[in-house]
Design an enzyme around this catalytic site. Structure first.
Site, PDB file in Angstrom:
ATOM      1  N   ARG A 172      75.467  -9.385  39.404  1.00 50.41           N
ATOM      2  CA  ARG A 172      74.630 -10.436  38.815  1.00 50.41           C
ATOM      3  C   ARG A 172      75.303 -11.775  39.052  1.00 50.41           C
ATOM      4  NH1 ARG A 172      74.785 -10.261  32.783  1.00 50.41           N
ATOM      5  NH2 ARG A 172      76.022 -12.141  33.049  1.00 50.41           N
ATOM      6  N   HIS A 219      73.549 -14.029  32.167  1.00 51.18           N
ATOM      7  CA  HIS A 219      72.431 -13.150  31.796  1.00 51.18           C
ATOM      8  C   HIS A 219      71.109 -13.906  31.755  1.00 51.18           C
ATOM      9  CE1 HIS A 219      69.905 -10.429  29.484  1.00 51.18           C
ATOM     10  NE2 HIS A 219      69.788 -11.336  28.547  1.00 51.18           N
ATOM     11  N   TYR A 258      83.311 -14.365  29.544  1.00 54.43           N
ATOM     12  CA  TYR A 258      83.635 -12.941  29.710  1.00 54.43           C
ATOM     13  C   TYR A 258      83.936 -12.514  31.147  1.00 54.43           C
ATOM     14  CZ  TYR A 258      78.532 -12.901  30.522  1.00 54.43           C
ATOM     15  OH  TYR A 258      77.270 -13.154  30.977  1.00 54.43           O
TER      16      TYR A 258
END
Lengths: 325, 327
Positions: free
Chosen positions: A244, A248, A257
């Protein structure tokens, strides 16, 4: 290489066109979000090759899809337009997915057999099985492809759907787009066991791992799965591995993160770049053609942005419509 | 007209609708070869084959989720949840999906789905085979909830539910299955969803209820008649949509209202009925509205003394009516 997999030169160029279209549209949606024009967006970036490879392996005239919120390239390849998606992004009345009721990325379109989806993940995987069962009852020969992320593959509904489809040998392709992160939680904290594809053993059908940055490899894996399904030999699980490239959603900050180095490393393997190079190297595509296509796409996106921004909102009284038939 | 039990009316409606429309199919646990643990689908597997009377894996969310997919495609699935107590694994599919599919797609995807589930106690079913679950779903727009009390209503309402394009929860009181019999016409008929039924005309106290307590109330009313108390009894039959007009009319009729259900009192559907009356007919009342409901304990225990304490019966209902009559 693509010819060995049964794809013509024109088809692979068309695949690239959809990948680039999805990428550029996705980029515009982020821009609109950061400019304060739309409240939310969620991204397909990095996953276009999986989605376009899968779409081209399906019969886009009769097969069904139950997608998830990252499947922008998939729904574009299935018939939705840039304008359709821009109308959804601006939540306008004319949005064919939901009339502006749902967040962007919640696809649904009766014209193209794209079942409407929700936000609780993986519910659509059971719906795909239900559509496939209905097709079996009516002795139709369509196939249903349903997709979700690797985090979603932990949900009970996912397991129930795979098991149900396995018991009844239904024509379903379960495609997991493994982009390594479920929002902030990495794969190793999401998925036990060898890998997701291996879970298919428990359901009695094949599970295939494929490089999600290679649309041709995805095409071939999904094509074999679709052929198997259409000939009455049941479901297949495909785990397409990718990364990805963005947070998100527009509300997420991935710097908390994962490292920038990790993301930069992944960008070098970006399926869009890899596929573009493949076309260039094989003399199927030129830099000039690429520039022309890009200009064409940007014009389409500009037109759609202007159209959707100017399009009318729903009326306040539309709130009360379509509760019951 | 033949006498028919409540459960035979379920089977009859299913059979007739499956004969009428090939898109109708049944799925659930043990519905096929076994014909259902209560025998609601007895004989259907033999008549229609295993594809249309589908024994599913033991997975409630899949029963509902698969049915939603088939319904969206254009079939008319009737999903059976073996006991209403086991519907909770499917709650996400019911509330997030079935209830919202038509709305969220701006009226482009329909969900013509019926979910049948036996509910209610008084059968030594203990905590997890006795619950009433209607309050969990009654506040979820997009769903309709039908809860018939008689075999006649079961046949007519189940047929309407199957023919409807809306997702419908069809809750059957399992104590009624073999206890309640009445005359059911052999011919095809439907009963409109959303219409209450006046079971008994009276002038002193109005009882508004649904399901098993309809019968208990009618028995109590018969006894009370001898004491000179005249009871007006309205069977809601459908909770959603609520027949507000019939509720208000029944309340105004006597000015004294008792709302009865087996579901727990707090958050139970009775509160909605009471609120409707308070909004629309407060000044026609002659006494505070009363509720007689299942107590606010987590569920019905197995022990017979405790089960009896939980359950409604003719005497509890008669006492409540008597108190209200004397107010």
């Amino acid at each position: 290489m693509h010819r060995q997999r049964g794809l013509t030169d024109e088809q692979v160029v068309e695949m690239y066109r959809y990948m680039l279209l999805a990428r550029k549209l996705d980029e515009r949606l982020w821009l609109l979000n950061r400019a304060g024009k739309i409240p939310f967006t969620i991204s397909c970036q990095g996953q276009e090759g999986i989605q376009v490879g899968a779409a081209f392996a399906l019969d886009r005239e009769k097969d069904w899809i139950c997608p998830y919120y990252r499947d922008l390239a998939l729904v574009l390849a299935f018939g939705q337009t840039v304008r359709d998606n821009m109308l959804a992004a601006f939540a306008k009345a004319e949005d064919p997915n939901s009339g502006g009721r749902q967040m962007p990325g919640h696809y649904g379109d009766t014209r193209y057999r794209i079942l409407s989806g929700s936000s609780p993940v993986t519910t659509q995987v059971l719906h795909a099985v239900g559509i496939a069962y209905a097709g079996k009852l009516e002795q139709k020969d369509f196939v249903v492809l349903t997709s979700c992320g690797e985090g979603s593959s932990n949900q009970g509904d996912w397991h129930e759907a795979c098991n149900f489809a396995g018991v009844h040998q239904l024509p379903v392709v379960f495609m997991v787009e493994n982009n390594q992160y479920a929002i902030s939680v990495p794969l190793e904290k999401q998925v036990a066991g060898e890998n997701i594809a291996a879970r298919a053993n428990g359901y009695g059908f094949p599970g295939i791992q494929v490089d999600g940055n290679d649309p041709l490899a995805v095409y071939q894996a999904v094509k074999e799965a679709v052929d198997r399904a259409r000939s009455g030999n049941g479901p297949t699980l495909i785990e397409a591995i990718t990364y990805r490239l963005l947070p998100h959603s527009s509300d997420d900050d991935d710097r908390s993160y994962r490292s920038n180095e990790e993301v930069e490393m992944a960008k070098k393997k970006d399926g869009l770049l890899v596929f573009r190079n493949y076309l260039l190297e094989n003399k199927l595509w030129t830099e000039q053609q690429d520039q022309e296509l890009l200009a064409q796409i940007m014009e389409e996106i500009n037109e759609a942005t202007a159209y959707a921004e100017a399009a009318p909102h729903p009326n306040p009284t539309d709130l009360y419509k379509h509760v019951y038939v | 007209m033949p006498m028919m039990s409540y459960i035979d009316a379920v089977t009859t409606a299913l059979r007739e609708e499956m004969e009428r429309d090939e898109r109708v199919f049944i799925l659930g646990e043990d519905v096929g070869k076994r014909g259902g643990v209560f025998r609601a689908t007895a004989g259907l597997y033999e008549q229609f084959g295993e594809a249309r009377v589908l024994d599913t894996p033991l997975t409630e969310s899949a029963i509902v989720g698969v049915a939603i997919g088939a319904a969206a495609y254009g079939m008319r699935p009737v999903a059976e949840i073996q006991f209403a107590d086991f519907i909770f694994p499917a709650t996400n599919q019911i509330i997030s999906e079935a209830a919202k599919l038509y709305y969220r797609s701006n009226g482009t995807w329909k969900c013509p789905l019926v979910i049948r589930a036996p509910y209610g106690g008084g059968v030594h079913g203990a905590l997890y085979h006795s619950q009433s679950v209607e309050k969990i779903f009654a506040g979820v727009p997009g769903l309709q909830i039908v809860m018939p009390s008689t075999p006649y209503d079961v046949k007519g309402l189940l047929k309407s539910a199957i023919r409807s394009d809306n997702p419908i929860l069809f809750f059957e009181h399992k104590r009624c299955y073999r206890l309640i019999k009445d005359e059911v016409p052999q011919e095809d008929y439907t009963i409109p969803i959303g219409k209450a039924d006046l079971k008994r005309e009276g002038s002193d106290v109005t009882v508004i209820t649904y399901g098993l307590p309809v019968h208990l109330t009618l028995e109590a009313a018969k006894d009370l008649e001898k004491e000179g108390i005249s009871t007006h009894v309205l069977d809601l039959r459908t909770l959603v949509p609520l027949d507000r007009e019939a509720v208000v009319e029944a309340a105004v009729k006597t000015g004294k209202v008792l709302v009865i259900h087996e579901d727990n009192k707090t958050g139970g559907f009775g509160g909605e009925v009471v609120a409707t009356i308070a909004e629309e007919a407060l000044f026609d009342l002659d006494a505070p509205i009363q509720r007689l409901c299942g107590p606010d304990v987590p569920a019905m225990p197995y022990n017979p003394i405790l089960e009896k304490e939980f359950m409604l019966n003719k005497d509890k209902i008669a006492n409540a009516i008597r108190e209200l009559a004397e107010f």
